[in-house]
Scaffold this motif. Structure first.
Motif, PDB file in Angstrom:
ATOM      1  N   ALA A  31      76.380  71.181  78.513  1.00 59.63           N
ATOM      2  CA  ALA A  31      76.614  72.360  79.339  1.00 59.63           C
ATOM      3  C   ALA A  31      77.821  73.142  78.830  1.00 59.63           C
ATOM      4  CB  ALA A  31      76.839  71.947  80.794  1.00 59.63           C
ATOM      5  N   GLU A  32      77.807  74.446  79.119  1.00 57.97           N
ATOM      6  CA  GLU A  32      78.942  75.325  78.858  1.00 57.97           C
ATOM      7  C   GLU A  32      79.232  76.109  80.133  1.00 57.97           C
ATOM      8  OE1 GLU A  32      79.299  76.732  74.355  1.00 57.97           O
ATOM      9  OE2 GLU A  32      77.519  77.544  75.339  1.00 57.97           O
ATOM     10  N   VAL A  33      80.455  75.987  80.643  1.00 59.18           N
ATOM     11  CA  VAL A  33      80.811  76.604  81.914  1.00 59.18           C
ATOM     12  C   VAL A  33      82.056  77.466  81.728  1.00 59.18           C
ATOM     13  CG1 VAL A  33      81.412  76.194  84.332  1.00 59.18           C
ATOM     14  CG2 VAL A  33      79.834  74.643  83.168  1.00 59.18           C
ATOM     15  N   TRP A  34      81.947  78.716  82.119  1.00 59.25           N
ATOM     16  CA  TRP A  34      83.095  79.636  82.132  1.00 59.25           C
ATOM     17  C   TRP A  34      83.838  79.405  83.444  1.00 59.25           C
ATOM     18  CZ3 TRP A  34      82.281  85.665  82.604  1.00 59.25           C
ATOM     19  CH2 TRP A  34      83.509  86.321  82.455  1.00 59.25           C
ATOM     20  N   VAL A  35      85.054  78.914  83.351  1.00 58.32           N
ATOM     21  CA  VAL A  35      85.857  78.603  84.525  1.00 58.32           C
ATOM     22  C   VAL A  35      86.938  79.665  84.684  1.00 58.32           C
ATOM     23  CG1 VAL A  35      87.448  76.932  85.567  1.00 58.32           C
ATOM     24  CG2 VAL A  35      85.406  76.135  84.360  1.00 58.32           C
ATOM     25  N   ASP A  36      86.853  80.417  85.745  1.00 59.65           N
ATOM     26  CA  ASP A  36      87.709  81.558  86.062  1.00 59.65           C
ATOM     27  C   ASP A  36      87.499  82.686  85.061  1.00 59.65           C
ATOM     28  OD1 ASP A  36      88.641  80.774  88.506  1.00 59.65           O
ATOM     29  OD2 ASP A  36      90.576  80.077  87.796  1.00 59.65           O
ATOM     30  N   ALA A  37      87.515  83.904  85.609  1.00 58.76           N
ATOM     31  CA  ALA A  37      87.121  85.088  84.841  1.00 58.76           C
ATOM     32  C   ALA A  37      88.171  86.180  84.988  1.00 58.76           C
ATOM     33  CB  ALA A  37      85.754  85.587  85.321  1.00 58.76           C
ATOM     34  N   GLY A  38      89.415  85.837  84.652  1.00 54.71           N
ATOM     35  CA  GLY A  38      90.485  86.812  84.723  1.00 54.71           C
ATOM     36  C   GLY A  38      90.286  87.944  83.735  1.00 54.71           C
ATOM     37  N   PRO A  39      90.968  89.090  83.971  1.00 52.55           N
ATOM     38  CA  PRO A  39      90.825  90.235  83.072  1.00 52.55           C
ATOM     39  C   PRO A  39      91.098  89.872  81.617  1.00 52.55           C
ATOM     40  CG  PRO A  39      92.044  90.857  85.039  1.00 52.55           C
ATOM     41  CD  PRO A  39      91.867  89.366  85.096  1.00 52.55           C
ATOM     42  N   LEU A  54      75.539  80.643  78.680  1.00 51.96           N
ATOM     43  CA  LEU A  54      76.317  79.892  79.658  1.00 51.96           C
ATOM     44  C   LEU A  54      75.402  79.126  80.612  1.00 51.96           C
ATOM     45  CD1 LEU A  54      79.067  82.492  80.641  1.00 51.96           C
ATOM     46  CD2 LEU A  54      79.455  80.330  79.439  1.00 51.96           C
ATOM     47  N   THR A  55      75.807  77.902  80.895  1.00 50.79           N
ATOM     48  CA  THR A  55      75.077  77.089  81.863  1.00 50.79           C
ATOM     49  C   THR A  55      75.440  77.487  83.286  1.00 50.79           C
ATOM     50  OG1 THR A  55      75.207  75.267  80.285  1.00 50.79           O
ATOM     51  CG2 THR A  55      74.543  74.721  82.533  1.00 50.79           C
ATOM     52  N   ALA A  56      76.717  77.840  83.495  1.00 53.84           N
ATOM     53  CA  ALA A  56      77.198  78.210  84.825  1.00 53.84           C
ATOM     54  C   ALA A  56      78.536  78.928  84.687  1.00 53.84           C
ATOM     55  CB  ALA A  56      77.352  76.974  85.715  1.00 53.84           C
ATOM     56  N   ILE A  57      78.936  79.575  85.770  1.00 47.44           N
ATOM     57  CA  ILE A  57      80.265  80.176  85.916  1.00 47.44           C
ATOM     58  C   ILE A  57      80.884  79.579  87.170  1.00 47.44           C
ATOM     59  CG2 ILE A  57      81.569  82.321  86.206  1.00 47.44           C
ATOM     60  CD1 ILE A  57      79.139  83.776  84.918  1.00 47.44           C
ATOM     61  N   TRP A  58      82.178  79.258  87.099  1.00 46.86           N
ATOM     62  CA  TRP A  58      82.868  78.614  88.230  1.00 46.86           C
ATOM     63  C   TRP A  58      84.169  79.362  88.483  1.00 46.86           C
ATOM     64  CZ3 TRP A  58      87.216  76.256  90.004  1.00 46.86           C
ATOM     65  CH2 TRP A  58      87.089  75.330  91.044  1.00 46.86           C
ATOM     66  N   ILE A  59      84.346  79.868  89.701  1.00 45.16           N
ATOM     67  CA  ILE A  59      85.495  80.702  90.050  1.00 45.16           C
ATOM     68  C   ILE A  59      86.320  80.007  91.128  1.00 45.16           C
ATOM     69  CG2 ILE A  59      86.240  82.939  90.953  1.00 45.16           C
ATOM     70  CD1 ILE A  59      84.925  83.114  88.195  1.00 45.16           C
ATOM     71  N   SER A  60      87.598  79.776  90.831  1.00 49.56           N
ATOM     72  CA  SER A  60      88.442  79.020  91.759  1.00 49.56           C
ATOM     73  C   SER A  60      88.765  79.792  93.029  1.00 49.56           C
ATOM     74  CB  SER A  60      89.746  78.597  91.065  1.00 49.56           C
ATOM     75  OG  SER A  60      90.533  79.735  90.712  1.00 49.56           O
ATOM     76  N   HIS A  61      89.001  81.110  92.906  1.00 49.59           N
ATOM     77  CA  HIS A  61      89.283  81.942  94.077  1.00 49.59           C
ATOM     78  C   HIS A  61      89.136  83.396  93.668  1.00 49.59           C
ATOM     79  CE1 HIS A  61      93.174  81.797  92.029  1.00 49.59           C
ATOM     80  NE2 HIS A  61      93.618  82.794  92.770  1.00 49.59           N
TER      81      HIS A  61
END
Length: 253
Positions: A31-39, A54-61
């Motif tokens: 899997a490949e997961v983008w964790v947080d998507a800041g500018p 991407l397998t998934a995107i994960w956003i903390s807040h």
């Protein structure tokens, strides 16, 4: 595949030259997961993988320095020819779809469902993509926020997200091979909020020490500190290997 972390961005609270805000690529177990998507992190992501894979995107807040580049991703997926084979699972606090729709001036969110498969995070959320397990724990911030524990083939990566000191951090980080932890503030203000919403470098070192992690990686250092000083201060409390997160670095667990 071994569990790896690629640092896309670390800046707080705004991006700088060659330094995007918070964002990471976590890969492992197929899997490949983008964790947080800041500018700035969507551009950096493209140096390391095809975002359509991407397998998934994960956003903390949902503070902008952790999620604003979801807008860039939405444009890329919908209009830019970066076309995923199916809507990408997007794990985020429950208001994420509405916030994104607002960028487009839309009250409905259905038009976004062609690119994102919105899945609300909650305390204890536990999902698996191939052989990568992702577990979320609610942490203390000034908005709904989560830390992450990622596990694959016996290796553990822990990520604090943005948080003040709280018991959930120790559970997220327990015996992790690598603990990616914020150290945003120089000191806690007296007479401020009832509970701190960020960590000092000493807080980060103390959590890492008490959780018996193998290595500490300091990130999200705010403007009142330098990355070098924050890392040194955290390491002095932790007493074990401590490094600062640097854009482009690859860490293999």
């Amino acid at each position: 595949m071994p569990l790896t972390l690629t640092v896309l961005g670390t800046a707080s609270p705004h991006p700088g030259p060659d330094r995007p805000c918070s964002g990471y690529l976590v890969s492992g177990g197929g899997a490949e997961v983008w964790v947080d998507a800041g500018p700035g992190t969507f551009a950096a992501l493209q140096r390391h993988t095809d975002p359509a894979r991407l397998t998934a995107i994960w956003i903390s807040h949902l503070h902008a320095d952790h999620c604003a580049d979801l807008l860039s991703a939405a444009y890329a997926f919908a209009f830019g020819g970066v076309t995923p084979p199916a809507p990408i699972p997007l794990y985020a606090p429950r208001d994420c779809a509405r916030r994104l729709a607002g960028f487009f001036g839309r009250a409905d969110v259905d038009f976004l469902k062609g690119v994102f498969d919105f899945r609300a995070l909650y305390d204890g959320c536990d999902v698996r993509h191939w052989n990568l397990r992702l577990t979320a724990r609610a942490v203390v911030h000034d908005t709904e926020a989560y830390g992450l524990r990622a596990e694959s083939q016996g290796s553990v990566l822990a990520y604090s997200g943005d948080t003040g000191p709280c018991p959930a951090l120790a559970e997220i980080a327990a015996r992790a091979d690598l603990f990616l932890c914020e150290a945003d503030v120089d000191a806690h203000r007296e007479g401020g909020r009832p509970h701190p919403v960020h960590l000092t470098p000493e807080d980060a070192g103390r959590v890492a020490h008490d959780a018996r992690v193998r290595e500490l990686l300091v990130t999200h250092v705010g403007p009142t500190l330098t990355r070098e000083s924050a890392t040194a201060r955290a390491g002095a409390v932790f007493g074990r290997p401590t490094r600062m997160a640097v854009e482009g670095d690859l860490h293999t667990l």
